[in-house]
Design an enzyme around this catalytic site. Structure first.
Site, PDB file in Angstrom:
ATOM      1  N   GLY A 201       0.837  -1.211   0.000  1.00  0.00           N
ATOM      2  CA  GLY A 201       0.000   0.000   0.000  1.00  0.00           C
ATOM      3  C   GLY A 201       0.865   1.251   0.000  1.00  0.00           C
ATOM      4  O   GLY A 201       2.099   1.174   0.074  1.00  0.00           O
ATOM      5  N   GLN A 202       0.217   2.418  -0.056  1.00  0.00           N
ATOM      6  CA  GLN A 202       1.043   3.630  -0.144  1.00  0.00           C
ATOM      7  C   GLN A 202       1.863   3.843   1.134  1.00  0.00           C
ATOM      8  O   GLN A 202       3.051   4.185   1.058  1.00  0.00           O
ATOM      9  CB  GLN A 202       0.249   4.866  -0.540  1.00  0.00           C
ATOM     10  CG  GLN A 202      -0.994   5.178   0.243  1.00  0.00           C
ATOM     11  CD  GLN A 202      -1.577   6.535  -0.167  1.00  0.00           C
ATOM     12  OE1 GLN A 202      -0.961   7.315  -0.887  1.00  0.00           O
ATOM     13  NE2 GLN A 202      -2.768   6.829   0.309  1.00  0.00           N
TER      14      GLN A 202
ATOM     15  N   THR B 161      -9.626   0.369   2.570  1.00  0.00           N
ATOM     16  CA  THR B 161      -9.554   1.838   2.561  1.00  0.00           C
ATOM     17  C   THR B 161     -10.499   2.502   1.546  1.00  0.00           C
ATOM     18  O   THR B 161     -10.427   3.711   1.361  1.00  0.00           O
ATOM     19  CB  THR B 161      -8.101   2.297   2.260  1.00  0.00           C
ATOM     20  OG1 THR B 161      -7.675   1.679   1.041  1.00  0.00           O
ATOM     21  CG2 THR B 161      -7.161   1.942   3.378  1.00  0.00           C
TER      22      THR B 161
ATOM     23  N   TYR C 118      -2.891   1.707  12.315  1.00  0.00           N
ATOM     24  CA  TYR C 118      -3.162   3.056  11.807  1.00  0.00           C
ATOM     25  C   TYR C 118      -4.667   3.282  11.783  1.00  0.00           C
ATOM     26  O   TYR C 118      -5.406   2.486  11.205  1.00  0.00           O
ATOM     27  CB  TYR C 118      -2.567   3.237  10.409  1.00  0.00           C
ATOM     28  CG  TYR C 118      -1.064   3.078  10.447  1.00  0.00           C
ATOM     29  CD1 TYR C 118      -0.245   4.150  10.790  1.00  0.00           C
ATOM     30  CD2 TYR C 118      -0.480   1.840  10.218  1.00  0.00           C
ATOM     31  CE1 TYR C 118       1.133   3.988  10.890  1.00  0.00           C
ATOM     32  CE2 TYR C 118       0.893   1.672  10.311  1.00  0.00           C
ATOM     33  CZ  TYR C 118       1.689   2.748  10.644  1.00  0.00           C
ATOM     34  OH  TYR C 118       3.042   2.592  10.752  1.00  0.00           O
TER      35      TYR C 118
ATOM     36  N   THR D 101      -7.815   6.618  11.743  1.00  0.00           N
ATOM     37  CA  THR D 101      -8.178   7.696  10.812  1.00  0.00           C
ATOM     38  C   THR D 101      -8.880   8.876  11.483  1.00  0.00           C
ATOM     39  O   THR D 101      -9.550   8.716  12.514  1.00  0.00           O
ATOM     40  CB  THR D 101      -9.112   7.104   9.724  1.00  0.00           C
ATOM     41  OG1 THR D 101      -9.653   8.155   8.941  1.00  0.00           O
ATOM     42  CG2 THR D 101     -10.271   6.328  10.332  1.00  0.00           C
TER      43      THR D 101
ATOM     44  N   TYR E 176     -16.705   3.012   6.883  1.00  0.00           N
ATOM     45  CA  TYR E 176     -15.248   2.923   7.008  1.00  0.00           C
ATOM     46  C   TYR E 176     -14.799   3.441   8.384  1.00  0.00           C
ATOM     47  O   TYR E 176     -14.045   2.764   9.088  1.00  0.00           O
ATOM     48  CB  TYR E 176     -14.596   3.745   5.886  1.00  0.00           C
ATOM     49  CG  TYR E 176     -13.108   3.984   6.064  1.00  0.00           C
ATOM     50  CD1 TYR E 176     -12.184   2.968   5.835  1.00  0.00           C
ATOM     51  CD2 TYR E 176     -12.628   5.231   6.467  1.00  0.00           C
ATOM     52  CE1 TYR E 176     -10.823   3.193   6.003  1.00  0.00           C
ATOM     53  CE2 TYR E 176     -11.269   5.464   6.634  1.00  0.00           C
ATOM     54  CZ  TYR E 176     -10.373   4.448   6.396  1.00  0.00           C
ATOM     55  OH  TYR E 176      -9.025   4.676   6.579  1.00  0.00           O
TER      56      TYR E 176
ATOM     57  N   LYS F 285     -12.934   1.244  11.358  1.00  0.00           N
ATOM     58  CA  LYS F 285     -11.600   1.570  11.893  1.00  0.00           C
ATOM     59  C   LYS F 285     -11.673   1.805  13.406  1.00  0.00           C
ATOM     60  O   LYS F 285     -10.778   1.399  14.149  1.00  0.00           O
ATOM     61  CB  LYS F 285     -11.029   2.817  11.196  1.00  0.00           C
ATOM     62  CG  LYS F 285     -10.748   2.657   9.719  1.00  0.00           C
ATOM     63  CD  LYS F 285      -9.645   1.664   9.414  1.00  0.00           C
ATOM     64  CE  LYS F 285      -8.280   2.132   9.865  1.00  0.00           C
ATOM     65  NZ  LYS F 285      -7.211   1.181   9.469  1.00  0.00           N
TER      66      LYS F 285
ATOM     67  N   TRP G  32      -5.627  12.108   5.442  1.00  0.00           N
ATOM     68  CA  TRP G  32      -5.323  12.654   4.110  1.00  0.00           C
ATOM     69  C   TRP G  32      -3.941  12.205   3.616  1.00  0.00           C
ATOM     70  O   TRP G  32      -3.112  13.012   3.212  1.00  0.00           O
ATOM     71  CB  TRP G  32      -5.411  14.181   4.122  1.00  0.00           C
ATOM     72  CG  TRP G  32      -6.764  14.761   4.404  1.00  0.00           C
ATOM     73  CD1 TRP G  32      -7.790  14.203   5.123  1.00  0.00           C
ATOM     74  CD2 TRP G  32      -7.245  16.043   3.983  1.00  0.00           C
ATOM     75  NE1 TRP G  32      -8.868  15.050   5.162  1.00  0.00           N
ATOM     76  CE2 TRP G  32      -8.560  16.188   4.480  1.00  0.00           C
ATOM     77  CE3 TRP G  32      -6.691  17.097   3.240  1.00  0.00           C
ATOM     78  CZ2 TRP G  32      -9.328  17.334   4.251  1.00  0.00           C
ATOM     79  CZ3 TRP G  32      -7.445  18.241   3.025  1.00  0.00           C
ATOM     80  CH2 TRP G  32      -8.746  18.355   3.517  1.00  0.00           C
TER      81      TRP G  32
HETATM   82  P1  NDP Z   1      -3.750   1.768   0.793  1.00  0.00           P
HETATM   83  O1  NDP Z   1      -5.134   1.538   0.301  1.00  0.00           O
HETATM   84  O2  NDP Z   1      -2.740   2.414  -0.072  1.00  0.00           O
HETATM   85  O3  NDP Z   1      -3.127   0.383   1.276  1.00  0.00           O
HETATM   86  C1  NDP Z   1      -3.880  -0.548   1.984  1.00  0.00           C
HETATM   87  C2  NDP Z   1      -3.227  -1.875   1.769  1.00  0.00           C
HETATM   88  O4  NDP Z   1      -4.013  -2.853   2.467  1.00  0.00           O
HETATM   89  C3  NDP Z   1      -3.163  -2.300   0.303  1.00  0.00           C
HETATM   90  O5  NDP Z   1      -1.849  -2.693  -0.003  1.00  0.00           O
HETATM   91  C4  NDP Z   1      -4.130  -3.473   0.235  1.00  0.00           C
HETATM   92  O6  NDP Z   1      -3.724  -4.489  -0.635  1.00  0.00           O
HETATM   93  C5  NDP Z   1      -4.039  -3.992   1.661  1.00  0.00           C
HETATM   94  N1  NDP Z   1      -5.172  -4.846   1.925  1.00  0.00           N
HETATM   95  C6  NDP Z   1      -6.479  -4.606   1.701  1.00  0.00           C
HETATM   96  N2  NDP Z   1      -7.210  -5.687   2.021  1.00  0.00           N
HETATM   97  C7  NDP Z   1      -6.338  -6.630   2.479  1.00  0.00           C
HETATM   98  C8  NDP Z   1      -6.471  -7.937   2.949  1.00  0.00           C
HETATM   99  N3  NDP Z   1      -7.667  -8.548   3.015  1.00  0.00           N
HETATM  100  N4  NDP Z   1      -5.369  -8.620   3.355  1.00  0.00           N
HETATM  101  C9  NDP Z   1      -4.161  -8.025   3.263  1.00  0.00           C
HETATM  102  N5  NDP Z   1      -3.952  -6.788   2.802  1.00  0.00           N
HETATM  103  C10 NDP Z   1      -5.039  -6.096   2.410  1.00  0.00           C
HETATM  104  O7  NDP Z   1      -3.921   2.551   2.161  1.00  0.00           O
HETATM  105  P2  NDP Z   1      -2.918   3.537   2.912  1.00  0.00           P
HETATM  106  O8  NDP Z   1      -1.522   3.050   2.775  1.00  0.00           O
HETATM  107  O9  NDP Z   1      -3.245   4.915   2.523  1.00  0.00           O
HETATM  108  O10 NDP Z   1      -3.435   3.357   4.413  1.00  0.00           O
HETATM  109  C11 NDP Z   1      -2.612   2.860   5.456  1.00  0.00           C
HETATM  110  C12 NDP Z   1      -3.379   2.972   6.761  1.00  0.00           C
HETATM  111  O11 NDP Z   1      -3.656   4.339   7.049  1.00  0.00           O
HETATM  112  C13 NDP Z   1      -4.735   2.258   6.762  1.00  0.00           C
HETATM  113  O12 NDP Z   1      -4.922   1.673   8.024  1.00  0.00           O
HETATM  114  C14 NDP Z   1      -5.736   3.379   6.573  1.00  0.00           C
HETATM  115  O13 NDP Z   1      -6.993   3.055   7.155  1.00  0.00           O
HETATM  116  C15 NDP Z   1      -5.045   4.486   7.320  1.00  0.00           C
HETATM  117  N6  NDP Z   1      -5.438   5.817   6.876  1.00  0.00           N
HETATM  118  C16 NDP Z   1      -5.321   6.164   5.550  1.00  0.00           C
HETATM  119  C17 NDP Z   1      -5.697   7.419   5.138  1.00  0.00           C
HETATM  120  C18 NDP Z   1      -5.612   7.837   3.702  1.00  0.00           C
HETATM  121  O14 NDP Z   1      -5.910   8.996   3.393  1.00  0.00           O
HETATM  122  N7  NDP Z   1      -5.182   6.969   2.781  1.00  0.00           N
HETATM  123  C19 NDP Z   1      -6.223   8.418   6.085  1.00  0.00           C
HETATM  124  C20 NDP Z   1      -6.280   7.952   7.445  1.00  0.00           C
HETATM  125  C21 NDP Z   1      -5.895   6.689   7.809  1.00  0.00           C
HETATM  126  P3  NDP Z   1      -4.328  -4.604  -2.106  1.00  0.00           P
HETATM  127  O15 NDP Z   1      -3.605  -3.569  -2.892  1.00  0.00           O
HETATM  128  O16 NDP Z   1      -4.006  -6.021  -2.485  1.00  0.00           O
HETATM  129  O17 NDP Z   1      -5.802  -4.336  -1.991  1.00  0.00           O
END
Ligand code: NDP
Length: 316
Positions: free
Chosen positions: A9-10, A70, A107, A109, A133, A137, A158
Site C-alpha cells: 500500500g502507499q 480503505t 493506523y 483515521t 469505514y 476503523k 489525508w
Molecule cells: P492503501 O489503500 O494504499 O493500502 C492498503 C493496503 O491494504 C493495500 O496494499 C491493500 O492491498 C491492503 N489490503 C487490503 N485488504 C487486504 C487484505 N484482506 N489482506 C491483506 N492486505 C489487504 O492505504 P494507505 O496506505 O493509505 O493506508 C494505510 C493505513 O492508514 C490504513 O490503516 C488506513 O486506514 C489508514 N489511513 C489512511 C488514510 C488515507 O488517506 N489513505 C487516512 C487515514 C488513515 P491490495 O492492494 O491487495 O488491496
C-alpha cells in the site's frame, strides 16, 4: 522480527524503507507479491480464521498493520468486508499479540470524528464516525484496547505518496489530461505524507527498542502540521508541480461545496488532528504539509521513489 502487513500500500511501501534500519523486517501482502513484483510473505486479513496459524508460523515480536480496507465510499456497500478487515482481523491480531507479548502498531483515521468541532481533535475527543469505514476503523481501535496487548494506535489523515491511489496523484493526472478541476472547499484537514508517517513510526519503534513495551498502550495523532481545504491543497500542489516542471502550467481549480460533490460516504467537515502529544513524546514538531508536498513532488521529479519508473507518467 517486525511483520509488516500491507507492504504494497502507499504507507506500506514507505514503511519497507523506514523500518529496515529498525529491525529484521518481514513484509507481507495479501497475495505474497510486493510492490515491483518482488516476492514477500502472503497474509490475507480477510481470512480471519487463519490469522492465528499464520502468526504462529511467522512469530513476530512487532506487528505493523498498514493493511486496511480503505475504499471509503465502497465500504457503504460492503460493510461486512470492511468490518472483517478493519475490525475482526485486527481483533485477531491483537489477541495473538496479547498472548505472545508482541507489540501491535495500527493506523486509524480522522474519520473516527464527525467533524463538528471548530478546533483540532486531540486523542481524548469523543469519536463519532459518520461512515462505515470510520466505524470499522474505530471498532479496530476498540478491539485492540480491550485485548490488553501492547500497542500504538496512530491516527492519521489525508495520506498521500508518490505512488498508489491518493488525491495528489489524482489531481496531477486530471490536470495532465486537461480535465476541468472542481474541488471541495468546505472540508478541512491536514495532508500527510506517507513518508512522514512511516518515518515517525520508525522513530517510535526505535524508542520502543530502547524503553521496551511494558505498559505501552498508546493512541497518538500523527499528521503533518497546518490545515487546509481540499481546494487549497489542490491549488498549492498544482502550482508547485508546475513550478517543478511536472505540469506545463497550473490549471484553474474551481472551488465547490460538499453538496455539489455528493459522495456515497459522508466525510467530516473538519478533521484536523491535534498532534501535540506526539511532539512532546518525540521532542520534535511535525513538518508543515507544504514542505512534505514539495518533497513528494521532488521525489516524482527525481524518480527516486521506491519502485517508481524514473519518469513520472501522470496517466499511470
Ligand atoms: P492503501 O489503500 O494504499 O493500502 C492498503 C493496503 O491494504 C493495500 O496494499 C491493500 O492491498 C491492503 N489490503 C487490503 N485488504 C487486504 C487484505 N484482506 N489482506 C491483506 N492486505 C489487504 O492505504 P494507505 O496506505 O493509505 O493506508 C494505510 C493505513 O492508514 C490504513 O490503516 C488506513 O486506514 C489508514 N489511513 C489512511 C488514510 C488515507 O488517506 N489513505 C487516512 C487515514 C488513515 P491490495 O492492494 O491487495 O488491496
Amino acid at each position: 522480527m517486525i511483520l509488516l502487513l500491507g507492504a504494497g500500500g502507499q504507507l506500506g511501501r514507505e514503511l519497507v524503507r523506514s523500518l529496515a534500519p529498525v529491525g529484521a523486517l518481514t513484509p507481507a501482502t495479501r497475495d505474497g507479491m510486493g510492490a515491483g513484483g518482488t516476492a514477500c510473505a502472503r497474509f490475507d486479513l480477510s481470512l480471519v480464521d487463519g490469522i492465528d496459524e499464520r502468526l504462529d508460523a511467522i512469530a513476530p515480536r512487532v506487528i505493523v498493520n498498514a493493511a486496511a480496507y480503505t475504499a471509503v465510499d465502497r465500504a457503504e456497500d460492503e460493510p461486512e468486508l470492511a468490518d472483517a478487515i478493519n475490525h475482526l482481523a485486527v481483533a485477531a491480531l491483537a489477541r495473538w499479540a496479547a498472548r505472545n507479548d508482541a507489540l501491535l502498531v495500527y493506523y486509524s483515521t480522522d474519520y473516527v470524528f464527525d467533524g463538528s468541532s471548530g478546533r483540532p481533535y486531540d486523542e481524548h475527543a469523543a469519536t463519532v464516525p459518520l461512515s462505515i469505514y470510520g466505524c470499522s476503523k474505530l471498532a479496530g481501535e476498540e478491539a485492540i484496547r480491550s485485548s490488553g496487548c501492547a500497542h500504538l494506535i496512530l491516527r492519521t489523515a489525508w495520506v498521500y505518496a508518490p505512488h498508489g491511489h491518493n488525491f495528489l496523484r489524482s489531481m496531477l493526472r486530471a490536470a495532465h489530461a486537461g480535465r476541468t478541476l472542481r474541488v471541495v472547499a468546505d472540508q478541512f484537514g491536514a495532508p500527510t505524507s506517507a513518508r512522514y508517517l512511516s518515518a515517525t513510526t520508525a522513530r517510535l519503534l526505535d524508542d520502543v527498542n530502547h524503553r521496551g513495551t511494558s505498559g505501552l498502550r498508546e493512541t497518538l495523532h500523527v499528521t503533518c502540521a497546518g490545515q487546509v481545504s481540499w481546494h487549497g491543497y489542490a491549488l498549492r500542489l498544482l502550482e508547485r508541480a508546475s513550478a517543478l516542471g511536472l505540469l506545463a502550467q497550473a490549471p484553474p481549480v474551481q472551488a465547490i461545496e460538499s453538496v455539489d460533490w455528493p459522495t456515497r460516504a459522508p466525510r467530516p467537515r473538519y478533521s484536523v488532528l491535534d498532534c501535540d502529544r506526539l511532539a512532546t513524546r518525540l521532542g520534535v514538531r511535525a513538518p508543515h504539509w507544504h514542505d512534505e508536498v514539495d518533497a513528494t513532488l521532488l521525489e516524482l521529479v527525481a524518480g527516486h521513489c521506491l519502485f517508481q519508473p524514473r519518469t513520472f507518467d501522470a496517466r499511470s
